[in-house]
Design a protein around this motif. Structure first.
Motif, PDB file in Angstrom:
ATOM      1  N   ASN A   9       0.801  -1.159   0.022  1.00 30.11           N
ATOM      2  CA  ASN A   9       0.038  -0.044  -0.207  1.00 30.11           C
ATOM      3  C   ASN A   9       0.898   1.246  -0.043  1.00 30.11           C
ATOM      4  O   ASN A   9       0.340   2.536  -0.197  1.00 30.11           O
ATOM      5  N   TYR A  12      -4.784  -6.583  -6.693  1.00 36.90           N
ATOM      6  CA  TYR A  12      -4.103  -6.329  -5.667  1.00 36.90           C
ATOM      7  C   TYR A  12      -4.875  -5.218  -4.918  1.00 36.90           C
ATOM      8  O   TYR A  12      -4.588  -4.970  -3.602  1.00 36.90           O
ATOM      9  N   GLU A  66      -7.489  -5.648  -3.537  1.00 43.14           N
ATOM     10  CA  GLU A  66      -8.080  -6.476  -2.330  1.00 43.14           C
ATOM     11  C   GLU A  66      -7.317  -6.548  -1.303  1.00 43.14           C
ATOM     12  O   GLU A  66      -7.538  -7.276  -0.190  1.00 43.14           O
ATOM     13  N   PHE A  67      -6.085  -6.093  -1.495  1.00 41.53           N
ATOM     14  CA  PHE A  67      -4.997  -6.168  -0.201  1.00 41.53           C
ATOM     15  C   PHE A  67      -4.408  -5.062  -0.062  1.00 41.53           C
ATOM     16  O   PHE A  67      -3.149  -4.901   0.680  1.00 41.53           O
ATOM     17  N   VAL A  68      -4.998  -4.046   0.066  1.00 42.16           N
ATOM     18  CA  VAL A  68      -4.495  -2.720   0.474  1.00 42.16           C
ATOM     19  C   VAL A  68      -5.490  -1.814   1.213  1.00 42.16           C
ATOM     20  O   VAL A  68      -5.438  -0.805   1.454  1.00 42.16           O
ATOM     21  N   GLU A 122      -6.474  -2.720   8.151  1.00 44.10           N
ATOM     22  CA  GLU A 122      -5.657  -4.142   8.839  1.00 44.10           C
ATOM     23  C   GLU A 122      -6.705  -5.246   8.810  1.00 44.10           C
ATOM     24  O   GLU A 122      -6.444  -6.357   8.395  1.00 44.10           O
ATOM     25  N   ILE A 165      -7.852  -6.786   5.116  1.00 44.80           N
ATOM     26  CA  ILE A 165      -6.945  -7.511   4.318  1.00 44.80           C
ATOM     27  C   ILE A 165      -7.161  -9.165   4.840  1.00 44.80           C
ATOM     28  O   ILE A 165      -6.833  -9.416   5.671  1.00 44.80           O
ATOM     29  N   GLY A 207      -7.971 -13.891   0.112  1.00 47.60           N
ATOM     30  CA  GLY A 207      -8.453 -12.762  -0.133  1.00 47.60           C
ATOM     31  C   GLY A 207      -9.169 -12.440  -1.575  1.00 47.60           C
ATOM     32  O   GLY A 207      -9.773 -11.282  -1.804  1.00 47.60           O
ATOM     33  N   THR A 262       0.281  -8.567   6.527  1.00 46.22           N
ATOM     34  CA  THR A 262       1.237  -7.713   6.606  1.00 46.22           C
ATOM     35  C   THR A 262       2.571  -8.014   7.780  1.00 46.22           C
ATOM     36  O   THR A 262       3.126  -6.984   8.085  1.00 46.22           O
TER      37      THR A 262
END
Lengths: 413, 163
Positions: A207, A221, A223-225, A228, A231, A250, A393
């Motif tokens: 991110n 991607y 979907e991954f930023v 907390e 994700i 995810g 993360t």
């Protein structure tokens, strides 16, 4: 090496010392312990399909030739004439009947045997003693690894749990085989090589380093930023330094990883169903390929295969090629374009990773030498195979890399 | 392919010098506006590579080229933050007319780049460019710009500026 490096001091449970990236002594030590004495990825069998097909790669500072001989066996030889040490092969790939040294004309067969020397009257030694230096090599599902010295453990043991990651890459194909014929892009990093595997399975930077990508383009991607809590991807330490960002939990729908839908790639979906049965094929098509580093220098980068090459304390090269799927050539064009979009010096992602790594390489020389690696220690879980999982993360993957590295470098594994 | 008059050659050269200046100065929007809808902005690894079969260092169609510019304009494209200092020289022009009002221009280029973003390296890029352009209003539009680097097969540092 004149002084012994204390890797247990430099690499601790939750922090590492910056000199591990910047010290010339550490780099020289790695060339020996990791890149001479242990398993290193060289190439894939699909790159040399016919007798005499060869490619030249670097293992550490050593150039090697990977070649398919007349019996179909794949050999990995040192790219160095046994006479006076000249480079046998200057081309990066091709097809040959034998290798002739340009200096005095010694001729070596594809199996490395010395076949002929020019003006043999003045030469008494048996040719059989002067074949090319053969590396110890072994392969798993076409992925060829080699080592200059007999490694302490077999390739099978070295890969361990991570064989399932290679299986997942191969099972993206309806025939279970990948085909690396799309050519290679090589990207120069002015940073230590270890930043490449570390960063490629770092789920925390996406991110930030790739903020411009997230802003400019809609992709899986996205979907991954989020926050907390939103994700859903996870990070995994598979043991032996093998690490993964597992995006599958995810993904929102089938084929998210390809940026496609079952309707758009119907022939591929049909051949997967035929090959694996509906249930297994649908799971493969939902979960997608792994995003995982195999210690020390192979990255299964979703639909790309990537190699890390150390070229100095402060420089490295990342090689990348699209992972074509045998039995699904209709995807090739899309995979090439996606690979160019993500990987390489002009790409939307990796160009920025390189700049950030290069900034780190400079900054690590200044001030307090320690880097924190504690993130996620408070919420990891370990399964019955020893695989450690945590939030995407978390630095579980980085710790997995470093703690295996410490074992190798301090002579414990 | 047809010969090009001195007058047309001069027009084409002026256009390419203008394009080069916009790229040097990272004038993203003005540079993007030069492109036609069927744009191909392409840096192959090797000159003869077929882009349908082999990976390139860069291969943008019009949509991806717009994405590239959008990304550069976000203010978070770290590999061009700040932008590289560049002053390229383009020379050894060869012109031909492919069809009425549609031209191919080939040229050598020499591009010194001050890569200020991380290592502050002074780099030199060089190669051969092939443009396909056609008349649009009183100027031209670019259909293709193919840049063959002299060292495309070697490890290449960050190439996120406009080449």
């Amino acid at each position: 090496m004149t002084t012994k490096i204390d890797y247990h001091h430099l690499i601790q449970a939750d922090k590492i010392h910056g000199s591990i990236y910047t010290s010339d002594d550490v780099y020289a030590d790695e060339l020996e312990k990791i890149f001479q004495n242990g398993w290193v990825y060289v190439g894939h069998e699909s790159e040399i399909k016919k007798t005499g097909d060869y490619l030249v790669r670097e293992i550490g500072r050593s150039s090697v030739i990977m070649v398919r001989d007349k019996s179909g066996t794949i050999n990995v030889h040192s790219n160095r004439c046994t006479h006076r040490g000249n480079m046998l092969c200057n081309e990066s790939e091709g097809n040959k009947r034998n290798f002739t040294c340009p200096y005095h004309g010694w001729v070596f067969g594809l199996d490395g045997e010395l076949m002929d020397v020019a003006y043999p009257g003045g030469f008494d030694r048996p040719l059989s003693e002067l074949g090319l230096q053969a590396l110890f090599s072994d392969s798993y599902r076409g992925f060829v690894f080699a080592s200059f010295k007999q490694p302490a453990i077999s390739l099978d043991e070295h890969l361990g749990n991570a064989k399932s990651l290679i299986d997942r890459s191969c099972e993206m194909s309806p025939t279970g085989k990948i085909d690396l014929k799309g050519g290679w892009v090589r990207q120069r990093f002015d940073s230590n090589w270890k930043m490449l595997p570390e960063n490629d399975t770092d789920g925390y930077h996406v991110n930030y380093v790739h903020q411009s990508f997230v802003m400019a383009i809609e992709s899986q991607y996205g979907e991954f930023v989020g926050t907390e809590d939103s994700i859903k991807g996870v990070i995994k330490d598979w043991g032996n330094g093998h690490t993964e960002i597992d995006f599958s939990a995810g993904y929102a729908k089938t084929l998210d990883w390809l940026g496609s839908t079952p309707e758009k790639v119907k022939s591929y979906v049909d051949s997967m169903h035929k090959a694996y049965g509906q249930e297994k094929a649908d799971k493969i098509l939902f979960d997608g390929p792994p995003h995982a580093c195999i210690f020390p220098n192979l990255f299964l980068g979703e639909m790309n295969i990537v190699i890390f090459q150390p070229t100095g304390t402060n420089s490295a090269v990342q090689w990348s090629t699209p992972m074509f799927l045998d039995g699904a050539p209709e995807l090739d064009f899309k995979l090439i374009r996606q690979s160019e979009g993500a990987l390489g010096p002009a790409a939307f992602l990796l160009a920025d990773d390189a700049s950030i790594a290069e900034r780190a390489q400079k900054a690590l020389l200044s001030g307090d030498p320690w880097c924190d690696l504690s993130r996620g220690l408070n919420r990891e879980t370990t399964d019955e195979n020893g695989v450690i999982t945590s939030h995407m993360t978390d630095e579980t993957s980085n710790r997995g890399f470093w703690h295996h590295y410490r074992k190798v470098m301090s002579g414990e594994g | 392919m047809g010969q090009v008059s001195h007058e047309v050659a001069h027009e084409l050269e002026n256009f390419i010098v203008h394009e080069a200046k916009l790229a040097d100065e990272s004038k993203y929007q003005e540079w993007e506006d030069l492109w036609a809808d069927d744009a191909v902005y392409w840096v192959p690894v090797k000159e003869d590579d077929d882009p349908a079969q082999k990976i390139s260092l860069l291969y943008d169609n019009r949509t991806r080229l717009a994405t590239r510019i959008r990304q550069l304009k976000t203010g978070y494209r770290y590999s061009q933050l700040p932008v590289s200092g560049m002053r390229r020289v383009i020379s050894n022009f060869e012109y031909s007319e492919e069809a009425e009002g549609r031209f191919q221009v080939e040229a050598n280029f020499f591009l010194p780049e001050f890569s200020i973003q991380s290592v502050r390296d002074f780099r030199v890029w060089s190669g051969r460019i092939t443009y396909i352009v056609s008349r649009r209003g009183d100027s031209f539009q670019i259909h293709m710009k193919k840049i063959v680097l002299v060292n495309g097969t070697e490890p290449i540092p960050t190439l996120s500026f406009l080449i």
